[in-house]
Design a protein around this motif. Structure first.
Motif, PDB file in Angstrom:
ATOM      1  N   CYS A  35       0.651  -1.610   0.125  1.00 17.22           N
ATOM      2  CA  CYS A  35      -0.190   0.241   0.015  1.00 17.22           C
ATOM      3  C   CYS A  35       0.335   1.331   0.072  1.00 17.22           C
ATOM      4  O   CYS A  35       0.882   1.903  -0.892  1.00 17.22           O
ATOM      5  CB  CYS A  35      -1.297  -0.143   0.972  1.00 17.22           C
ATOM      6  SG  CYS A  35      -2.150  -1.242   1.019  1.00 17.22           S
ATOM      7  N   LEU A  36       1.994   1.517   0.618  1.00 16.94           N
ATOM      8  CA  LEU A  36       3.097   2.419   0.176  1.00 16.94           C
ATOM      9  C   LEU A  36       3.201   2.588  -0.403  1.00 16.94           C
ATOM     10  O   LEU A  36       3.386   4.107  -1.372  1.00 16.94           O
ATOM     11  CB  LEU A  36       4.088   1.770   1.996  1.00 16.94           C
ATOM     12  CG  LEU A  36       4.090   2.417   3.231  1.00 16.94           C
ATOM     13  CD1 LEU A  36       5.373   1.729   3.739  1.00 16.94           C
ATOM     14  CD2 LEU A  36       3.848   3.851   3.765  1.00 16.94           C
ATOM     15  N   ARG A  37       3.150   1.958  -0.971  1.00 15.60           N
ATOM     16  CA  ARG A  37       3.841   2.230  -2.117  1.00 15.60           C
ATOM     17  C   ARG A  37       3.542   2.770  -4.097  1.00 15.60           C
ATOM     18  O   ARG A  37       3.400   3.604  -4.561  1.00 15.60           O
ATOM     19  CB  ARG A  37       4.711   0.613  -3.718  1.00 15.60           C
ATOM     20  CG  ARG A  37       5.689   0.679  -2.528  1.00 15.60           C
ATOM     21  CD  ARG A  37       6.258  -0.803  -3.675  1.00 15.60           C
ATOM     22  NE  ARG A  37       5.323  -1.710  -4.119  1.00 15.60           N
ATOM     23  CZ  ARG A  37       5.917  -3.267  -3.593  1.00 15.60           C
ATOM     24  NH1 ARG A  37       6.787  -3.131  -2.816  1.00 15.60           N
ATOM     25  NH2 ARG A  37       4.622  -4.541  -4.345  1.00 15.60           N
ATOM     26  N   TYR A  38       1.657   2.809  -3.073  1.00 17.89           N
ATOM     27  CA  TYR A  38       0.523   3.466  -4.172  1.00 17.89           C
ATOM     28  C   TYR A  38       0.522   4.220  -3.724  1.00 17.89           C
ATOM     29  O   TYR A  38      -0.831   5.567  -4.413  1.00 17.89           O
ATOM     30  CB  TYR A  38      -0.885   2.650  -4.812  1.00 17.89           C
ATOM     31  CG  TYR A  38       0.330   1.305  -5.173  1.00 17.89           C
ATOM     32  CD1 TYR A  38       0.274   1.363  -6.219  1.00 17.89           C
ATOM     33  CD2 TYR A  38       1.067  -0.018  -4.971  1.00 17.89           C
ATOM     34  CE1 TYR A  38       0.082   0.429  -7.663  1.00 17.89           C
ATOM     35  CE2 TYR A  38       1.436  -1.045  -5.727  1.00 17.89           C
ATOM     36  CZ  TYR A  38       0.420  -0.681  -6.734  1.00 17.89           C
ATOM     37  OH  TYR A  38       0.936  -1.702  -7.863  1.00 17.89           O
ATOM     38  N   GLU A  46      -2.845   3.114   5.274  1.00 17.70           N
ATOM     39  CA  GLU A  46      -3.677   2.180   6.124  1.00 17.70           C
ATOM     40  C   GLU A  46      -4.978   2.594   5.512  1.00 17.70           C
ATOM     41  O   GLU A  46      -5.313   1.322   5.790  1.00 17.70           O
ATOM     42  CB  GLU A  46      -3.307   3.082   7.632  1.00 17.70           C
ATOM     43  CG  GLU A  46      -2.098   3.003   8.193  1.00 17.70           C
ATOM     44  CD  GLU A  46      -1.797   4.584   9.459  1.00 17.70           C
ATOM     45  OE1 GLU A  46      -2.830   4.325   9.804  1.00 17.70           O
ATOM     46  OE2 GLU A  46      -0.636   3.948  10.102  1.00 17.70           O
ATOM     47  N   ASP A  47      -4.767   3.432   4.790  1.00 18.12           N
ATOM     48  CA  ASP A  47      -6.964   3.234   4.157  1.00 18.12           C
ATOM     49  C   ASP A  47      -6.951   2.230   3.555  1.00 18.12           C
ATOM     50  O   ASP A  47      -7.785   1.185   3.877  1.00 18.12           O
ATOM     51  CB  ASP A  47      -6.739   4.843   3.250  1.00 18.12           C
ATOM     52  CG  ASP A  47      -7.403   6.288   4.682  1.00 18.12           C
ATOM     53  OD1 ASP A  47      -6.996   5.583   5.827  1.00 18.12           O
ATOM     54  OD2 ASP A  47      -7.253   6.825   4.456  1.00 18.12           O
ATOM     55  N   PHE A  48      -5.647   2.340   2.425  1.00 16.66           N
ATOM     56  CA  PHE A  48      -5.549   1.385   1.061  1.00 16.66           C
ATOM     57  C   PHE A  48      -5.942   0.041   2.238  1.00 16.66           C
ATOM     58  O   PHE A  48      -6.353  -0.989   0.926  1.00 16.66           O
ATOM     59  CB  PHE A  48      -4.651   1.685   0.466  1.00 16.66           C
ATOM     60  CG  PHE A  48      -4.924   2.745  -0.097  1.00 16.66           C
ATOM     61  CD1 PHE A  48      -5.332   3.659  -1.307  1.00 16.66           C
ATOM     62  CD2 PHE A  48      -3.330   2.865  -0.902  1.00 16.66           C
ATOM     63  CE1 PHE A  48      -5.792   4.690  -1.351  1.00 16.66           C
ATOM     64  CE2 PHE A  48      -3.510   4.125  -2.389  1.00 16.66           C
ATOM     65  CZ  PHE A  48      -5.023   5.145  -2.066  1.00 16.66           C
ATOM     66  N   PHE A  53      -8.668  -4.758   2.802  1.00 20.93           N
ATOM     67  CA  PHE A  53      -8.820  -5.987   3.887  1.00 20.93           C
ATOM     68  C   PHE A  53      -9.942  -6.674   4.168  1.00 20.93           C
ATOM     69  O   PHE A  53     -11.116  -7.859   4.323  1.00 20.93           O
ATOM     70  CB  PHE A  53      -8.528  -6.164   5.572  1.00 20.93           C
ATOM     71  CG  PHE A  53      -6.864  -6.655   5.783  1.00 20.93           C
ATOM     72  CD1 PHE A  53      -7.059  -8.619   5.491  1.00 20.93           C
ATOM     73  CD2 PHE A  53      -5.341  -5.894   5.480  1.00 20.93           C
ATOM     74  CE1 PHE A  53      -5.289  -9.212   4.876  1.00 20.93           C
ATOM     75  CE2 PHE A  53      -4.354  -6.934   4.862  1.00 20.93           C
ATOM     76  CZ  PHE A  53      -4.401  -8.366   5.194  1.00 20.93           C
ATOM     77  N   PHE A  54     -10.860  -5.687   4.193  1.00 18.93           N
ATOM     78  CA  PHE A  54     -12.772  -5.656   4.212  1.00 18.93           C
ATOM     79  C   PHE A  54     -12.904  -5.856   2.896  1.00 18.93           C
ATOM     80  O   PHE A  54     -13.816  -7.224   2.908  1.00 18.93           O
ATOM     81  CB  PHE A  54     -13.687  -4.330   4.690  1.00 18.93           C
ATOM     82  CG  PHE A  54     -13.239  -3.730   5.458  1.00 18.93           C
ATOM     83  CD1 PHE A  54     -13.767  -3.988   6.075  1.00 18.93           C
ATOM     84  CD2 PHE A  54     -12.862  -2.118   5.628  1.00 18.93           C
ATOM     85  CE1 PHE A  54     -14.441  -3.969   7.458  1.00 18.93           C
ATOM     86  CE2 PHE A  54     -13.244  -1.739   6.878  1.00 18.93           C
ATOM     87  CZ  PHE A  54     -13.897  -2.228   7.868  1.00 18.93           C
ATOM     88  N   CYS A  84      -8.930   2.928  -5.564  1.00 23.85           N
ATOM     89  CA  CYS A  84      -9.492   3.983  -4.726  1.00 23.85           C
ATOM     90  C   CYS A  84      -8.310   5.353  -5.115  1.00 23.85           C
ATOM     91  O   CYS A  84      -9.117   6.172  -5.606  1.00 23.85           O
ATOM     92  CB  CYS A  84      -8.584   3.763  -3.356  1.00 23.85           C
ATOM     93  SG  CYS A  84      -9.315   2.606  -2.367  1.00 23.85           S
ATOM     94  N   LEU A  85      -7.260   4.998  -5.648  1.00 22.48           N
ATOM     95  CA  LEU A  85      -6.898   6.331  -7.020  1.00 22.48           C
ATOM     96  C   LEU A  85      -7.281   6.625  -8.300  1.00 22.48           C
ATOM     97  O   LEU A  85      -8.287   8.110  -8.140  1.00 22.48           O
ATOM     98  CB  LEU A  85      -5.236   5.780  -7.737  1.00 22.48           C
ATOM     99  CG  LEU A  85      -5.064   5.363  -5.783  1.00 22.48           C
ATOM    100  CD1 LEU A  85      -3.100   4.680  -6.595  1.00 22.48           C
ATOM    101  CD2 LEU A  85      -3.631   6.302  -5.362  1.00 22.48           C
TER     102      LEU A  85
END
Length: 182
Positions: A35-38, A46-48, A53-54, A84-85
């Motif tokens: 997630c950090l990479r995106y 953290e949101d990603f 995971f949901f 998300c992006l």
């Protein structure tokens, strides 16, 4: 697939909270790095991760045991980050080069920088460059797969990857100079 992992998956499918917590704890660190990479920030990553995971738990019934669970979870997490992006409309693809340096001029730069410095440089790329760089260079997607995923042509993916490398080189060259005090 380990017998324990299969048992854990079945318990997650029965919506057992303890099992879901164990699965999340087992993979959260590895997936947070993805997630950090995106993401642009740790909070966005953290949101990603949480949203991803949901979706993992929602779609776990679709896991077919044909690949390692970590690979399936990673794919869900990456797809969530991309979605998300897209929702934020930050995936733009500049048509002009931001720099004119040749990527091959300083190949040793990767060996002299720490992983955290490289990650920060990747995070500072424009979102379109960052996404294509991650998908191609790190995740191993082909340009055809990237094009299909992002709704762009193969050649756009290739050119954006080339541009991303050039911008990344410029960023890392600057980082290297300030990092070593040159």
């Amino acid at each position: 697939m380990l017998k324990n992992e299969k048992t854990l998956i079945k318990a997650c499918l029965r919506k057992e909270e303890q099992a879901q917590t164990r699965l999340y704890e087992a993979y959260k660190g590895q997936m947070y790095v993805v997630c950090l990479r995106y993401a642009r920030t740790a909070t966005e990553a953290e949101d990603f991760l949480v949203e991803g995971f949901f979706k993992v738990f929602r779609d776990l019934h679709q896991y077919k045991y044909q690949s390692p669970l970590a690979h399936w979870i990673k794919k869900v997490i990456i797809n969530n980050a991309l979605m998300c992006l897209r929702k934020k409309r930050v995936l733009t693809f500049p048509t002009t080069d931001l720099i004119e340096n040749d990527w091959s001029q300083e190949p040793e730069i990767w060996q002299q920088l720490e992983a955290e410095t490289i990650l920060k440089a990747i995070q500072s790329l424009p979102a379109g460059y960052q996404t294509i760089f991650n998908l191609y260079a790190i995740e191993g997607y082909s340009h055809k797969e990237i094009g299909a995923e992002l709704g762009i042509s193969d050649s756009t993916s290739r050119s954006q990857y080339t541009r991303a490398k050039k911008v990344l080189q410029k960023i890392l060259s600057t980082q290297k100079i300030s990092y070593y005090g040159k």
